[in-house]
Design a protein around this motif. Structure first.
Motif, PDB file in Angstrom:
ATOM      1  N   THR A 414       0.863  -1.183   0.000  1.00 45.09           N
ATOM      2  CA  THR A 414       0.000   0.000   0.000  1.00 45.09           C
ATOM      3  C   THR A 414       0.897   1.230   0.000  1.00 45.09           C
ATOM      4  OG1 THR A 414      -0.128  -0.060   2.422  1.00 45.09           O
ATOM      5  CG2 THR A 414      -1.881  -1.178   1.204  1.00 45.09           C
ATOM      6  N   THR A 415       0.281   2.391  -0.049  1.00 42.46           N
ATOM      7  CA  THR A 415       1.069   3.623  -0.040  1.00 42.46           C
ATOM      8  C   THR A 415       0.441   4.650   0.889  1.00 42.46           C
ATOM      9  OG1 THR A 415       1.949   5.436  -1.389  1.00 42.46           O
ATOM     10  CG2 THR A 415      -0.164   4.481  -2.061  1.00 42.46           C
ATOM     11  N   PRO A 416       1.266   5.397   1.612  1.00 40.54           N
ATOM     12  CA  PRO A 416       0.719   6.473   2.454  1.00 40.54           C
ATOM     13  C   PRO A 416       0.410   7.731   1.635  1.00 40.54           C
ATOM     14  CG  PRO A 416       3.098   6.358   2.700  1.00 40.54           C
ATOM     15  CD  PRO A 416       2.719   5.221   1.792  1.00 40.54           C
ATOM     16  N   LEU A 417       0.834   7.754   0.362  1.00 41.69           N
ATOM     17  CA  LEU A 417       0.636   8.936  -0.471  1.00 41.69           C
ATOM     18  C   LEU A 417      -0.790   8.999  -1.001  1.00 41.69           C
ATOM     19  CD1 LEU A 417       3.947   8.743  -2.557  1.00 41.69           C
ATOM     20  CD2 LEU A 417       3.557   9.935  -0.389  1.00 41.69           C
ATOM     21  N   MET A 418      -1.280  10.199  -1.185  1.00 44.45           N
ATOM     22  CA  MET A 418      -2.602  10.399  -1.783  1.00 44.45           C
ATOM     23  C   MET A 418      -2.391  10.772  -3.246  1.00 44.45           C
ATOM     24  SD  MET A 418      -4.627   9.615   0.577  1.00 44.45           S
ATOM     25  CE  MET A 418      -6.153  10.136  -0.196  1.00 44.45           C
ATOM     26  N   LEU A 419      -2.361   9.750  -4.106  1.00 46.52           N
ATOM     27  CA  LEU A 419      -2.073   9.946  -5.517  1.00 46.52           C
ATOM     28  C   LEU A 419      -3.254   9.539  -6.386  1.00 46.52           C
ATOM     29  CD1 LEU A 419       1.581   8.538  -5.555  1.00 46.52           C
ATOM     30  CD2 LEU A 419       0.876  10.923  -5.429  1.00 46.52           C
ATOM     31  N   ASN A 420      -4.454   9.595  -5.833  1.00 41.88           N
ATOM     32  CA  ASN A 420      -5.635   9.243  -6.623  1.00 41.88           C
ATOM     33  C   ASN A 420      -5.733  10.157  -7.841  1.00 41.88           C
ATOM     34  OD1 ASN A 420      -6.380   7.295  -4.773  1.00 41.88           O
ATOM     35  ND2 ASN A 420      -7.584   8.729  -3.562  1.00 41.88           N
ATOM     36  N   GLU A 421      -6.114   9.571  -8.971  1.00 40.06           N
ATOM     37  CA  GLU A 421      -6.236  10.357 -10.189  1.00 40.06           C
ATOM     38  C   GLU A 421      -7.453   9.893 -10.977  1.00 40.06           C
ATOM     39  OE1 GLU A 421      -3.143   9.699 -13.058  1.00 40.06           O
ATOM     40  OE2 GLU A 421      -2.725   7.698 -12.284  1.00 40.06           O
ATOM     41  N   THR A 422      -7.889  10.722 -11.894  1.00 32.95           N
ATOM     42  CA  THR A 422      -9.007  10.385 -12.767  1.00 32.95           C
ATOM     43  C   THR A 422      -8.500  10.342 -14.197  1.00 32.95           C
ATOM     44  OG1 THR A 422     -10.574  11.464 -11.287  1.00 32.95           O
ATOM     45  CG2 THR A 422     -11.312  11.043 -13.535  1.00 32.95           C
ATOM     46  N   TYR A 423      -8.789   9.245 -14.890  1.00 33.54           N
ATOM     47  CA  TYR A 423      -8.309   9.064 -16.264  1.00 33.54           C
ATOM     48  C   TYR A 423      -9.471   9.248 -17.233  1.00 33.54           C
ATOM     49  CZ  TYR A 423      -6.479   6.797 -20.436  1.00 33.54           C
ATOM     50  OH  TYR A 423      -6.094   6.525 -21.726  1.00 33.54           O
ATOM     51  N   ASP A 424      -9.231  10.066 -18.267  1.00 32.71           N
ATOM     52  CA  ASP A 424     -10.237  10.312 -19.296  1.00 32.71           C
ATOM     53  C   ASP A 424      -9.796   9.619 -20.580  1.00 32.71           C
ATOM     54  OD1 ASP A 424     -11.925  12.102 -17.769  1.00 32.71           O
ATOM     55  OD2 ASP A 424     -10.256  13.540 -17.904  1.00 32.71           O
ATOM     56  N   PRO A 425     -10.482   8.555 -20.995  1.00 37.81           N
ATOM     57  CA  PRO A 425     -10.096   7.842 -22.218  1.00 37.81           C
ATOM     58  C   PRO A 425     -10.124   8.764 -23.438  1.00 37.81           C
ATOM     59  CG  PRO A 425     -11.690   6.573 -20.951  1.00 37.81           C
ATOM     60  CD  PRO A 425     -11.631   7.933 -20.331  1.00 37.81           C
ATOM     61  N   TYR A 426      -9.169   8.558 -24.333  1.00 41.66           N
ATOM     62  CA  TYR A 426      -9.051   9.408 -25.529  1.00 41.66           C
ATOM     63  C   TYR A 426     -10.277   9.284 -26.414  1.00 41.66           C
ATOM     64  CZ  TYR A 426      -7.383  10.948 -30.102  1.00 41.66           C
ATOM     65  OH  TYR A 426      -7.265  11.569 -31.317  1.00 41.66           O
ATOM     66  N   LEU A 427     -10.821   8.075 -26.500  1.00 41.19           N
ATOM     67  CA  LEU A 427     -11.958   7.842 -27.388  1.00 41.19           C
ATOM     68  C   LEU A 427     -13.287   8.195 -26.736  1.00 41.19           C
ATOM     69  CD1 LEU A 427     -10.837   4.474 -29.001  1.00 41.19           C
ATOM     70  CD2 LEU A 427     -10.648   6.790 -29.951  1.00 41.19           C
ATOM     71  N   GLY A 428     -13.250   8.828 -25.612  1.00 42.40           N
ATOM     72  CA  GLY A 428     -14.472   9.244 -24.944  1.00 42.40           C
ATOM     73  C   GLY A 428     -14.952   8.217 -23.950  1.00 42.40           C
ATOM     74  N   GLY A 429     -16.032   8.532 -23.290  1.00 41.78           N
ATOM     75  CA  GLY A 429     -16.541   7.659 -22.252  1.00 41.78           C
ATOM     76  C   GLY A 429     -16.389   8.328 -20.903  1.00 41.78           C
ATOM     77  N   PRO A 430     -16.969   7.714 -19.883  1.00 34.47           N
ATOM     78  CA  PRO A 430     -16.903   8.338 -18.550  1.00 34.47           C
ATOM     79  C   PRO A 430     -15.482   8.340 -17.993  1.00 34.47           C
ATOM     80  CG  PRO A 430     -17.815   6.119 -18.416  1.00 34.47           C
ATOM     81  CD  PRO A 430     -17.704   6.439 -19.875  1.00 34.47           C
ATOM     82  N   SER A 431     -15.209   9.289 -17.132  1.00 32.71           N
ATOM     83  CA  SER A 431     -13.909   9.348 -16.459  1.00 32.71           C
ATOM     84  C   SER A 431     -13.775   8.156 -15.512  1.00 32.71           C
ATOM     85  CB  SER A 431     -13.781  10.657 -15.682  1.00 32.71           C
ATOM     86  OG  SER A 431     -13.838  11.767 -16.564  1.00 32.71           O
ATOM     87  N   ILE A 432     -12.544   7.681 -15.407  1.00 25.03           N
ATOM     88  CA  ILE A 432     -12.295   6.475 -14.617  1.00 25.03           C
ATOM     89  C   ILE A 432     -11.326   6.818 -13.494  1.00 25.03           C
ATOM     90  CG2 ILE A 432     -11.451   4.098 -14.662  1.00 25.03           C
ATOM     91  CD1 ILE A 432     -12.078   4.123 -17.678  1.00 25.03           C
ATOM     92  N   PRO A 433     -11.731   6.643 -12.222  1.00 25.43           N
ATOM     93  CA  PRO A 433     -10.804   6.925 -11.121  1.00 25.43           C
ATOM     94  C   PRO A 433      -9.783   5.802 -10.965  1.00 25.43           C
ATOM     95  CG  PRO A 433     -12.888   6.115 -10.268  1.00 25.43           C
ATOM     96  CD  PRO A 433     -13.069   6.233 -11.755  1.00 25.43           C
ATOM     97  N   PHE A 434      -8.562   6.171 -10.609  1.00 23.76           N
ATOM     98  CA  PHE A 434      -7.505   5.202 -10.353  1.00 23.76           C
ATOM     99  C   PHE A 434      -6.962   5.421  -8.943  1.00 23.76           C
ATOM    100  CE2 PHE A 434      -7.721   4.140 -14.689  1.00 23.76           C
ATOM    101  CZ  PHE A 434      -6.971   2.974 -14.906  1.00 23.76           C
ATOM    102  N   GLY A 435      -6.793   4.333  -8.208  1.00 20.73           N
ATOM    103  CA  GLY A 435      -6.278   4.422  -6.848  1.00 20.73           C
ATOM    104  C   GLY A 435      -4.809   4.816  -6.822  1.00 20.73           C
TER     105      GLY A 435
END
Length: 1273
Positions: A414-435
């Protein structure tokens, strides 16, 4: 004529309808032209070609395509076969559909509908009706629109959505849709199949879904088959496993039994409360009635209660007459015989001390010499599982036929860092959160760590040991890469692959996010559908399932993972010590590396297969100081407390330091003798034996020492009596009591050795022998030493410094403080008229409470308790419980003897078309639908079903060289490679008889590749145990997973449910099937531990009752009272266990068996003193017994143990704190309370009447002396 014309028209109409029904039941005969024919230029997709633009009428198929047409599109196999495709297009179609064929053909309706879709696209003679060419370059068709009926597409999807991929334990659409099966639907599945991203479509095909004509095109909307329908060619409906509609109602787990309550309150609590109230009413009612009767009769307050008056007194009028019964006479003679025997022996020991000491030293030395052959068992399997237990036998069977379960090295990151990010696919579609743990920079750091671990080099016997020397490599020797179950294996464990992206200076079209999302849905893919086209398959040749490599996610949203899990499976070796030691050496190097590893961005919990055993050994070593300190305090107390100091001037004369030390050495010698004798016999020791037996024997031995010494100190030498006669007489009085307690314990422990639990059996054997040897040494060696010490004291020589003499002086002899306290204060107080009822009420209340909670004591052993407080494994256990989503693998093993070559044998096991509804695979699948109840997480992998798919003639998997007969892999391009089975109706059936065994070894040696994903080498190489020379199939297994198991009760319940399922399968197959998982051998004991506990304790109580009854001179009622009191102690122990959170397991059962033995010490001496007392009534006899024996028992056991036990609370070991400190403290306190408080009160009410024969014998023995009539002293 009109009528005839009408009939001709109808006949023609019926003929058209009949032709249309052929294989495609809605076939339009309106003439349309083609949109392509043949293949032309090379496509941008490697290995593919564009179709040639052609708008003419269909053309007859060349003869070399007839077989392909029959195989792929049998609906067109009629007439002159005029189609819009040639043989080359059919070959391309077959190659492109190999993976769908291999995974979906197990459901005929699904595959028929799918082929319908592609055959209409490729070859339909009326393509122009539903296809529109949108891009033509030269003669190449480079893009088309395909109008597909929404009804058709939905029906095709519904027929295929449940089809399983047996080797992967997932839905087949997870591998064929470009998304997880949960996200897959009819639209995106067809879009994926027609997209060039999948590496199979040579050009873009844009599906247009509509049920009505659109833009001048009529959608392809052929009839379909539902998955639960049979096909016209005779193929049956899909199996339940592949088709929910075939299953019937979904099974419903039985409801949990409601808690047993009365008026909403726990029933046991209500029953015991009412029972207790009823007891109090009856008890106090009887007391009140007796009190009123005594008042009327004007009797003494110690008058008769239940015939308590002594019918014969030494001061009787006619002492020569005694009306003793036959049993009383027999008891007196038996007692007198023991007295005479021990008196003679004691006198002999005092008269010949050095001979006795020499003989004892020789015997002890010879017995303890066996310690040279001592072997300590630390293997958890040997400790907790009997070789004859079901789980152990099943483990041995599994190890013999498939090899032992692999060893595991695992990291949870695991990680103590808060590095959550949201990925937006190039071809469109809903944003996808990444831990945070899926941050690329963090993944690079994790990959660095993983590569460092792969590069670790250990040393064994001056040889270097690397991970590759010991790891699990399923495709060796073709691929010697180690199996590493890690999310980094989606990127081939490569920094470059992790950084791989497609894009330009403005946009990133695809990167590791896209690849990750694809791989978690299709981990076995060799080519993702993104622009990266990177493989997901691990470097070791197998898939990395996301539920094994990720943790802390919700549902199947793997992108939300909060933990990475890296697992290194290592080969285990059954009978190869050298290779096993190499594995242990590498694991040790791994542990050292991880302990020294530091990265502020990563929090790592880790464990190796050897970790638990290592930590238990470290724990035992770290607790040595605590144990030594505990015993040291007890030794000091014994040495000082044995002496009876009459005055300060005589401190060094009256002290018994040397005698106390000698007594302690005798106790330790008895333990050494027991260990040595059993070591001679090859019986291995366990840590429980080493930790518990000294405590037990010290309790028993020291108690006996105090009784011997304090009885001597309180005794007055008779006139004309020499020292050896005095000690002999004393030993004759007390040795029967010592023999009673020691022999009772010995028999009870030896009967406890009948237990099937190795830990309990080993403890019982060693403890029984040690207690009995301790008794023998005490009545010989210790008595001799007592004689020598008495002579030293009579000569005024100093203790320890025996060469120095104290001047003579007159000293008055006084009783010890404890003896005076018990005689003057304690015994009279608890036996007063008003205290006794209170004591009975309190102790019966404790008993009632304990009975009410005895069924609430938890069963099992929390594995965290077995670790030291500072162990790194505790963090691993915590993270494992918090983050992991999948439990241990479970194997359903079919024992050898089943005929897999016969349809009956196959149908009993397989899960595809035609298999029994209650087959093995089907029953496990059904159980997985109730995972919360059965603890079965998923559908089992089935080598048999995959073999059937692999061997089908439509597949390119099963081929051989027609020149040599050797296997030809699907990736080989060679004209001499031919299909294993012909494309005939019989060839399409399952292989039977010789065919089955002919091709099975090929399947098990075939490595998966892009053209054949069904090769069985990676998944099933160890799952099938073939007979020598491949003459038949022996034992096989079908693997699935348990759900995540956190508590001990979860593991036990999972084992229980798996066995129930295996039993049901065995009954339906009429063949032995068992479930096996690596943890079963440890948790099997908890299935029966309650019964084992009851049996062990009842057998011990029965033995104590028999021995006590006999050795008390056939005093049956005395034996009953001793057994009742010990039973109360044991039941109260369960009450303490519930209050203090102590679970029932092998360790606590050993302590309960030990408490049974120690309780004898607390009770038997008091009861014997009571039975031989000749006081006037029960109250006086109980008071006398408590005054004289109670002080010795209290000082010998209670005080000795109390100080030592308190030290155990300082232990770093949780198991010491819980199972030794808490249970030992409870044993001593409950034993002392019952033996020294409750038992005397019980005897004062319902103790056995005095033995007339013993009283008469006592009168004769002491006639003419002034001694008080105390037969014990």
């Amino acid at each position: 004529m009109g009528l005839m014309a009408g009939r001709s028209f109808l006949s023609l109409l019926f003929l058209v309808i009949f032709l249309a029904e052929g294989y495609f039941r809605s076939y339009h005969v309106v003439a349309h032209h083609c949109v392509w024919y043949g293949e032309c230029g090379e496509s941008t997709v490697a290995g593919k070609k564009y179709n040639c633009n052609y708008t003419g009428p269909p053309m007859p198929l060349q003869p070399d395509g007839y077989q392909l047409l029959t195989e792929l599109c049998p609906g067109y196999d009629y007439g002159n076969k005029s189609l819009c495709c040639n043989a080359d297009q059919l070959r391309t179609l077959k190659g492109s559909l190999q993976l769908p064929l291999q995974f979906l053909s197990r459901c005929p309706a699904c595959f028929y509908n799918l082929m319908n879709l592609f055959c209409e696209l490729t070859c339909s003679p009326h393509q122009s009706q539903f296809m529109n060419v949108t891009n033509i370059t030269g003669v190449d068709v480079r893009a088309v629109e395909y109008y597909i009926g929404q009804t058709f597409s939905n029906a095709m999807y519904n027929a295929c959505k449940d089809v399983q991929a047996p080797s992967s334990n997932v839905k087949a659409l997870s591998l064929l849709c470009g998304k997880t099966a949960k996200e897959c639907n009819a639209t995106n599945w067809i879009q994926y199949m027609f997209s060039t991203k999948n590496g199979q479509a040579p050009f873009p095909i844009e599906p247009v879904f509509t049920d009505v004509p659109l833009a001048g095109y009529t959608p392809m909307n052929n009839n379909t088959y539902a998955c639960n329908e049979s096909l016209d060619d005779g193929s049956g409906p899909c199996s339940c496993q592949d088709c929910t509609k075939s299953c019937g109602p979904k099974p419903v787990p039985p409801p949990l039994p409601p808690p047993w309550t009365i008026l909403g309150i726990d029933a046991m609590a209500v029953i015991m409360w009412l029972s207790y109230m009823a007891f109090l009413l009856i008890f106090f009612g009887v007391l009140l009635g007796v009190w009123c009767y005594r008042k009327r009769a004007i009797t003494s307050e110690y008058g008769p209660i239940l015939d308590s008056n002594n019918p014969l007194s030494l001061n009787g009028d006619d002492p020569d007459q005694v009306n003793a019964s036959c049993c009383e006479t027999l008891g007196e003679r038996f007692e007198n015989g023991l007295r005479m025997l021990f008196s003679s022996w004691g006198s002999f020991c005092v008269r010949h001390p050095f001979l006795i000491l020499f003989c004892c030293l020789v015997l002890v030395g010879a017995s303890a010499g066996g310690l040279a052959y001592m072997h300590i068992t630390t293997d958890p399997v040997e400790l907790w599982s009997s070789p004859k237990s079901q789980a152990r036998q099943e483990k041995d069977y599994f190890d013999k036929h498939f090899g032992p379960f692999f060893r595991t090295v695992q990291l949870i990151i695991t990680t103590p860092l808060m590095l959550n990010e949201t990925y937006d696919p190039y071809l469109g579609g809903p944003s996808i959160p990444f831990g945070s743990v899926l941050n690329k920079e963090l993944l690079h750091q994790v990959l660095d760590l993983q590569l460092e671990i792969e590069g670790l080099v250990a040393s064994y016997n001056q040889e270097s040991v690397t991970l590759k020397d010991i790891c699990l490599a399923p495709l060796a020797p073709y691929n010697d890469n180690c199996t590493i179950l890690s999310v980094l294996n989606y990127f081939q464990n490569s920094h470059a692959a992790l950084d791989h992206y497609m894009g330009d200076e403005f946009y990133i079209w695809a990167d590791y996010h896209d690849h990750f999302l694809y791989c978690v849905s299709a981990p076995a893919s060799l080519n993702d559908t993104t622009m990266l086209h990177d493989p997901c398959l691990g470097t070791f040749g197998g898939p990395v399932f996301p539920w094994l490599a990720l943790g802390g996610y919700d549902d199947t949203n793997y992108n939300n993972a909060t933990a990475l899990v890296i697992t290194f499976p290592i080969n285990n070796y059954l009978n190869d010590t050298v290779r096993l030691e190499k594995a242990l050496a590498w694991e040790n190097e791994f542990i050292k590396f991880m302990k020294n590893f530091s990265n502020p961005n990563l929090t790592i919990a880790f464990s190796a297969e050897r970790s638990i055993e290592d930590e238990i050994n470290r724990e035992s070593n770290s607790d040595i100081n605590t144990v030594v300190l505990s015993y040291g305090i007890m030794f000091i107390y014994i040495s000082l407390a044995l002496g009876h100091i009459h005055s300060f001037r005589r401190v060094l004369v009256d002290s018994k330091i040397s005698l106390g030390i000698a007594g302690i050495l005798i106790v330790l010698s008895s333990v050494a003798c027991s260990l040595g004798i059993f070591s001679y016999c090859g019986v291995p020791l366990t840590l429980i034996v080493i930790e518990v037996i000294p405590f037990l024997v010290l309790a028993v031995g020291v108690d006996n020492i105090f009784i011997i010494v304090q009885t001597y100190q309180r005794d007055e030498r008779m006139p004309q009596e020499e020292l050896h006669q005095q000690i002999g007489r004393i030993l004759g009085d007390i040795a029967p009591s010592l023999f009673l307690s020691s022999f009772s314990e010995t028999v009870a422990f030896f009967l406890g050795a009948l237990s099937s639990m190795p830990a309990v059996r080993t403890f019982s054997m060693f403890a029984g022998l040690a207690v009995f040897i301790d008794f023998l040494l005490q009545i010989s060696c210790f008595v001799s030493l007592l004689g020598l010490d008495a002579k030293r004291q009579e000569r005024n020589r100093l203790d320890v410094f025996c060469c120095m003499t104290l001047p003579e002086g007159q000293e008055s002899k006084t009783d010890g403080f404890l003896f005076r306290f018990f005689k003057k204060v304690f015994a009279p107080f608890i036996l007063t008229e008003w205290v006794r009822p209170v004591i009975v009420a309190v102790f019966v209340g404790m008993l009632s409470f304990s009975i009410a909670v005895v069924n609430k004591v938890e069963i099992g052993l929390d594995q965290k308790l077995s670790m030291p407080d500072d162990s790194y494994v505790l963090d691993y256990f915590k993270n494992m419980s918090e983050y992991l989503h999948t439990g241990a693998p479970v194997y359903f093993v079919v024992e050898e003897g089943l005929n897999y070559s016969s349809p009956e044998g196959q149908n009993a096991v397989c899960g595809g078309v035609g298999c029994n509804n209650n087959s093995l695979v089907q029953q496990v699948y059904t159980a997985s639908l109730l995972s919360n109840y059965t603890s079965i997480a998923s559908t089992p992998s089935s080598w048999l079903d995959d073999y059937f798919d692999w061997v089908k003639p439509q597949s390119t998997c099963c081929r051989y060289y027609n020149t040599t007969g050797a296997f030809c892999n699907a990736s080989v391009v060679n004209s001499s490679c031919v299909s294993c089975r012909p494309m005939t109706p019989s060839g399409k059936q399952r292989p039977e008889g010789e065919d089955f065994m002919h091709f099975l070894p090929m399947f098990l040696s075939d490595n998966p590749n892009p053209k054949c994903g069904k090769g069985g080498h990676a998944a099933y190489a160890t799952a099938v145990d073939l007979y020598p020379n491949n003459t038949g199939v022996g034992a096989t297994y079908f693997m699935t997973y348990h759900t995540i198991l956190k508590e001990s009760s979860d593991y036990t319940e999972a084992l229980k449910m798996a066995r129930i399922l295996a039993k049901n399968i065995s009954q339906s197959m009429d063949h032995k099937v068992f479930a096996y998982s690596v943890f079963y051998v440890f948790y099997e004991q908890y299935l029966t531990i309650m019964n084992d506990t009851i049996l062990n304790l009842c057998v011990s109580l029965a033995a104590i009752f028999v021995v006590t009854t006999v050795l008390l001179g056939f005093e049956l009622w005395a034996g009953v009272l001793v057994s009742i009191t010990i039973a109360m102690i044991l039941v109260n122990m369960f009450g303490v266990m519930w209050l203090w959170g102590i679970s029932l397991n092998a360790v606590s059962l050993v302590n309960l068996v030990m408490s049974c033995g120690i309780s004898v010490e607390f009770c038997s001496h008091i009861v014997r003193a009571f039975t031989v007392s000749v006081k006037n009534n029960r109250v006086e006899r109980a008071e006398e017994a408590l005054a004289h024996m109670g002080s010795s028992v209290f000082s010998g056991i209670t005080l000795t143990k109390f100080g030592g036990i308190l030290i155990l609370a300082l232990s770093k070991s949780q198991i010491f704190q819980v199972f030794y400190f808490r249970m030992y403290l409870a044993i001593v306190l409950l034993g002392a309370a019952h033996g020294l408080i409750f038992l005397p009160v019980l005897l004062s009410y319902i103790g056995p009447s005095v033995n007339k024969a013993k009283v008469f014998a006592a009168k004769k023995r002491w006639s003419g002396t002034e001694r008080e009539c105390l037969l014990n002293y």
